[in-house]
Design an enzyme around this catalytic site. Structure first.
Site, PDB file in Angstrom:
ATOM      1  N   LEU A  96       0.812  -1.167  -0.046  1.00 17.18           N
ATOM      2  CA  LEU A  96      -0.222   0.026   0.017  1.00 17.18           C
ATOM      3  C   LEU A  96       0.668   1.342   0.032  1.00 17.18           C
ATOM      4  O   LEU A  96       1.793   1.334   0.609  1.00 17.18           O
ATOM      5  CB  LEU A  96      -0.955   0.042   1.253  1.00 17.18           C
ATOM      6  CG  LEU A  96      -1.842  -1.065   1.583  1.00 17.18           C
ATOM      7  CD1 LEU A  96      -2.897  -0.690   2.415  1.00 17.18           C
ATOM      8  CD2 LEU A  96      -2.661  -1.670   0.159  1.00 17.18           C
ATOM      9  N   GLY A 141       1.200  -5.272   1.319  1.00 15.46           N
ATOM     10  CA  GLY A 141       0.088  -5.331   0.174  1.00 15.46           C
ATOM     11  C   GLY A 141       0.451  -5.979  -0.958  1.00 15.46           C
ATOM     12  O   GLY A 141      -0.387  -6.666  -1.762  1.00 15.46           O
ATOM     13  N   ASN A 165       4.774  -7.297   6.385  1.00 21.10           N
ATOM     14  CA  ASN A 165       5.615  -6.841   7.520  1.00 21.10           C
ATOM     15  C   ASN A 165       5.115  -5.581   8.439  1.00 21.10           C
ATOM     16  O   ASN A 165       5.711  -4.569   8.912  1.00 21.10           O
ATOM     17  CB  ASN A 165       6.927  -6.306   6.868  1.00 21.10           C
ATOM     18  CG  ASN A 165       6.708  -5.230   5.853  1.00 21.10           C
ATOM     19  OD1 ASN A 165       5.454  -5.364   5.122  1.00 21.10           O
ATOM     20  ND2 ASN A 165       7.444  -4.302   5.438  1.00 21.10           N
ATOM     21  N   GLU A 166       3.500  -5.528   8.227  1.00 19.08           N
ATOM     22  CA  GLU A 166       2.809  -4.494   8.879  1.00 19.08           C
ATOM     23  C   GLU A 166       3.552  -3.919  10.177  1.00 19.08           C
ATOM     24  O   GLU A 166       3.430  -2.685  10.511  1.00 19.08           O
ATOM     25  CB  GLU A 166       1.530  -4.704   8.878  1.00 19.08           C
ATOM     26  CG  GLU A 166       0.692  -4.313   7.784  1.00 19.08           C
ATOM     27  CD  GLU A 166       0.879  -5.645   6.754  1.00 19.08           C
ATOM     28  OE1 GLU A 166       1.657  -6.584   6.860  1.00 19.08           O
ATOM     29  OE2 GLU A 166       0.295  -5.514   5.402  1.00 19.08           O
TER      30      GLU A 166
HETATM   31  N1  CO8 Z   1       4.425   3.904  -0.107  1.00 20.62           N
HETATM   32  C1  CO8 Z   1       5.054   5.041  -0.583  1.00 20.62           C
HETATM   33  N2  CO8 Z   1       6.163   5.002  -0.841  1.00 20.62           N
HETATM   34  C2  CO8 Z   1       6.992   3.983  -0.924  1.00 20.62           C
HETATM   35  C3  CO8 Z   1       6.596   2.764  -0.689  1.00 20.62           C
HETATM   36  C4  CO8 Z   1       5.201   2.728  -0.083  1.00 20.62           C
HETATM   37  N3  CO8 Z   1       4.964   1.511   0.335  1.00 20.62           N
HETATM   38  N4  CO8 Z   1       7.693   2.045  -0.779  1.00 20.62           N
HETATM   39  C5  CO8 Z   1       8.683   2.736  -1.442  1.00 20.62           C
HETATM   40  N5  CO8 Z   1       8.181   3.886  -1.467  1.00 20.62           N
HETATM   41  C6  CO8 Z   1       9.024   5.255  -1.954  1.00 20.62           C
HETATM   42  C7  CO8 Z   1      10.461   5.707  -1.281  1.00 20.62           C
HETATM   43  O1  CO8 Z   1      10.044   6.403  -0.060  1.00 20.62           O
HETATM   44  C8  CO8 Z   1      11.360   6.199  -2.317  1.00 20.62           C
HETATM   45  O2  CO8 Z   1      10.740   7.474  -2.471  1.00 20.62           O
HETATM   46  P1  CO8 Z   1      11.650   8.785  -2.737  1.00 20.62           P
HETATM   47  O3  CO8 Z   1      12.143   8.332  -4.383  1.00 20.62           O
HETATM   48  O4  CO8 Z   1      10.803   9.667  -2.773  1.00 20.62           O
HETATM   49  O5  CO8 Z   1      12.711   8.871  -1.750  1.00 20.62           O
HETATM   50  C9  CO8 Z   1      10.607   5.379  -3.372  1.00 20.62           C
HETATM   51  O6  CO8 Z   1       9.668   4.802  -3.299  1.00 20.62           O
HETATM   52  C10 CO8 Z   1      11.714   4.287  -3.998  1.00 20.62           C
HETATM   53  O7  CO8 Z   1      11.996   3.651  -2.844  1.00 20.62           O
HETATM   54  P2  CO8 Z   1      13.290   2.836  -2.449  1.00 20.62           P
HETATM   55  O8  CO8 Z   1      14.429   3.873  -2.675  1.00 20.62           O
HETATM   56  O9  CO8 Z   1      13.246   2.229  -1.318  1.00 20.62           O
HETATM   57  O10 CO8 Z   1      13.461   1.679  -3.400  1.00 20.62           O
HETATM   58  P3  CO8 Z   1      14.264   0.377  -3.496  1.00 20.62           P
HETATM   59  O11 CO8 Z   1      14.239  -0.245  -4.697  1.00 20.62           O
HETATM   60  O12 CO8 Z   1      15.428   0.524  -2.813  1.00 20.62           O
HETATM   61  O13 CO8 Z   1      13.544  -0.551  -2.515  1.00 20.62           O
HETATM   62  C11 CO8 Z   1      11.446  -1.543  -1.564  1.00 20.62           C
HETATM   63  C12 CO8 Z   1      12.192  -1.092  -2.933  1.00 20.62           C
HETATM   64  C13 CO8 Z   1      12.123  -3.024  -1.081  1.00 20.62           C
HETATM   65  C14 CO8 Z   1       9.940  -1.865  -1.991  1.00 20.62           C
HETATM   66  C15 CO8 Z   1      11.444  -0.611  -0.494  1.00 20.62           C
HETATM   67  O14 CO8 Z   1      11.093   0.774  -0.981  1.00 20.62           O
HETATM   68  C16 CO8 Z   1      10.491  -0.938   0.588  1.00 20.62           C
HETATM   69  O15 CO8 Z   1      11.049  -1.819   1.451  1.00 20.62           O
HETATM   70  N6  CO8 Z   1       9.509   0.043   0.859  1.00 20.62           N
HETATM   71  C17 CO8 Z   1       8.421  -0.270   1.849  1.00 20.62           C
HETATM   72  C18 CO8 Z   1       7.690  -1.692   1.524  1.00 20.62           C
HETATM   73  C19 CO8 Z   1       6.537  -1.545   2.847  1.00 20.62           C
HETATM   74  O16 CO8 Z   1       6.954  -1.532   4.080  1.00 20.62           O
HETATM   75  N7  CO8 Z   1       5.470  -1.422   2.408  1.00 20.62           N
HETATM   76  C20 CO8 Z   1       4.417  -1.477   3.566  1.00 20.62           C
HETATM   77  C21 CO8 Z   1       3.203  -0.814   3.013  1.00 20.62           C
HETATM   78  S1  CO8 Z   1       1.767  -0.798   4.093  1.00 20.62           S
HETATM   79  C22 CO8 Z   1       0.805  -2.185   3.569  1.00 20.62           C
HETATM   80  O17 CO8 Z   1       1.005  -2.235   2.350  1.00 20.62           O
HETATM   81  C23 CO8 Z   1      -0.248  -2.624   4.413  1.00 20.62           C
HETATM   82  C24 CO8 Z   1      -0.997  -1.970   5.383  1.00 20.62           C
HETATM   83  C25 CO8 Z   1      -2.072  -2.385   5.924  1.00 20.62           C
HETATM   84  C26 CO8 Z   1      -2.630  -1.400   6.919  1.00 20.62           C
HETATM   85  C27 CO8 Z   1      -3.588  -1.857   8.116  1.00 20.62           C
HETATM   86  C28 CO8 Z   1      -4.038  -0.977   9.016  1.00 20.62           C
HETATM   87  C29 CO8 Z   1      -5.028  -1.085   9.911  1.00 20.62           C
END
Ligand code: CO8
Length: 290
Positions: A96, A141, A165-166
């Site tokens: 997400l 997500g 990994n939430e």
């Molecule tokens: N949302 C928004 N922005 C993101 C996300 C994300 N999920 N993931 C990465 N980005 C952004 C980064 O901040 C970065 O932004 P900028 O260029 O402006 O600095 C850009 O995307 C590129 O990211 P990276 O430089 O980190 O790219 P890499 O290729 O090095 O890594 C990864 C890619 C492995 C995907 C890494 O970005 C990562 O680990 N991202 C986070 C993933 C994550 O933890 N997602 C969880 C989202 S929450 C969810 O899906 C479920 C929520 C359920 C809610 C329930 C509540 C009740």
């Protein structure tokens, strides 16, 4: 989004012999801004390529296009199976889009959550055979999309990870994320995976049954296409009824509780403490780069 014309084009020959000129019948490529669809009408297999740089994070636009695409393919009787994959290098989906939940209004959070519910309901309950071709990292997500499919093939690359990994973000995966995971890998493994926010490398994911097969990176989509043949060889009605029998109780739990689930999400995600955690996580993602 151009997929919308598919049902009209194919409606005259649903599951029947193709009445259109040969070339047109064999392959249809449709592209919206965030999803490309290649439908091979001769096999009935569509490949949905997510193409939303930089990381295929599920924002409103991608969720909406995903849901519309799936709905159209579901209605298109020339399509019997869908492979979901990414056109971006190294990333299946980052899950997400955190920016949709961070410092946005409760109304927006509610609409966003409804779209997330819709994706899961459509995909987990799809009558189509579905395969995730996981050609990169797939946290949260991204993992949910994968485990909502019937089968998962992942690139054999230990740098790619997958999991719910939430808790690492200070948030809680809702019960239907948890149920989908438990239906895939069992209760105890899910308890550990969610409690610790574990992200599994591709070999680890295979080991616990979170994915079904590892292949070299350049073979992920080809293998998915080949594997789809096995699913489509099964009598369609028998396969669909069996799938429904396995999944309906889990789906019904959310269907009978959708509004309350949205309400719970909004009141949880807008809490100051949760917003602080999301802000820190976003900062961590940015700092990791430098
Ligand atoms: N949302 C928004 N922005 C993101 C996300 C994300 N999920 N993931 C990465 N980005 C952004 C980064 O901040 C970065 O932004 P900028 O260029 O402006 O600095 C850009 O995307 C590129 O990211 P990276 O430089 O980190 O790219 P890499 O290729 O090095 O890594 C990864 C890619 C492995 C995907 C890494 O970005 C990562 O680990 N991202 C986070 C993933 C994550 O933890 N997602 C969880 C989202 S929450 C969810 O899906 C479920 C929520 C359920 C809610 C329930 C509540 C009740």
């Amino acid at each position: 989004m151009t997929i919308g014309f598919l049902p009209q084009l194919f409606s005259a020959n649903r599951r029947g012999p193709c009445a259109l000129p040969h070339l047109l019948c064999q392959k249809m490529n449709t592209t919206s801004s965030k999803i490309r669809v290649d439908l091979d009408q001769s096999t009935g297999v569509a490949v949905m390529w997510m193409q939303s740089p930089p990381v295929n994070s599920l924002n409103m636009d991608l969720l909406t296009e995903f849901n519309t695409t799936l709905k159209n393919l579901e209605m298109d009787k020339s399509c019997r199976g869908v492979i979901i994959t990414s056109s971006l290098p190294r990333i299946f989906s980052a899950g997400l889009d955190i920016l949709e939940m961070y410092q946005t209004s409760p109304e927006h959070c509610g609409q966003f959550w409804k779209a997330v519910q819709e994706l899961w309901l459509k995909l987990y309950g799809s009558n189509l055979a579905t395969i995730a071709a996981i050609n990169g990292s797939s946290p949260a997500g991204g993992c949910l999309i994968s485990i909502a499919c019937d089968y998962r093939i992942m690139a054999d690359n230990p740098r790619y990870s997958i999991g719910l990994n939430e808790t690492l973000l200070g948030i809680v995966a809702p019960y239907w994320f948890k149920d989908t995971m438990a239906n895939t890998v069992g209760h105890r493994t899910t308890e550990m995976a969610l409690g610790l926010g574990l992200l599994y490398s591709a070999p680890e994911a295979l080991n616990i049954g979170l994915v079904d097969k590892l292949v070299s990176e350049d073979q992920v989509v080809n293998t998915a296409t080949h594997t789809m043949g096995k699913w489509l060889a099964i009598d369609e009605h028998a396969r669909q009824v069996t799938k429904s029998m396995m999944r309906k109780p889990t789906i019904d739990k959310l269907l009978s509780n959708r509004e309350a689930d949205i309400h719970n999400f909004v009141s949880f995600i807008t809490k100051d403490s949760v917003q602080r955690s999301l802000g820190m996580y976003l900062k961590m993602l940015k700092n990791r780069k430098g």
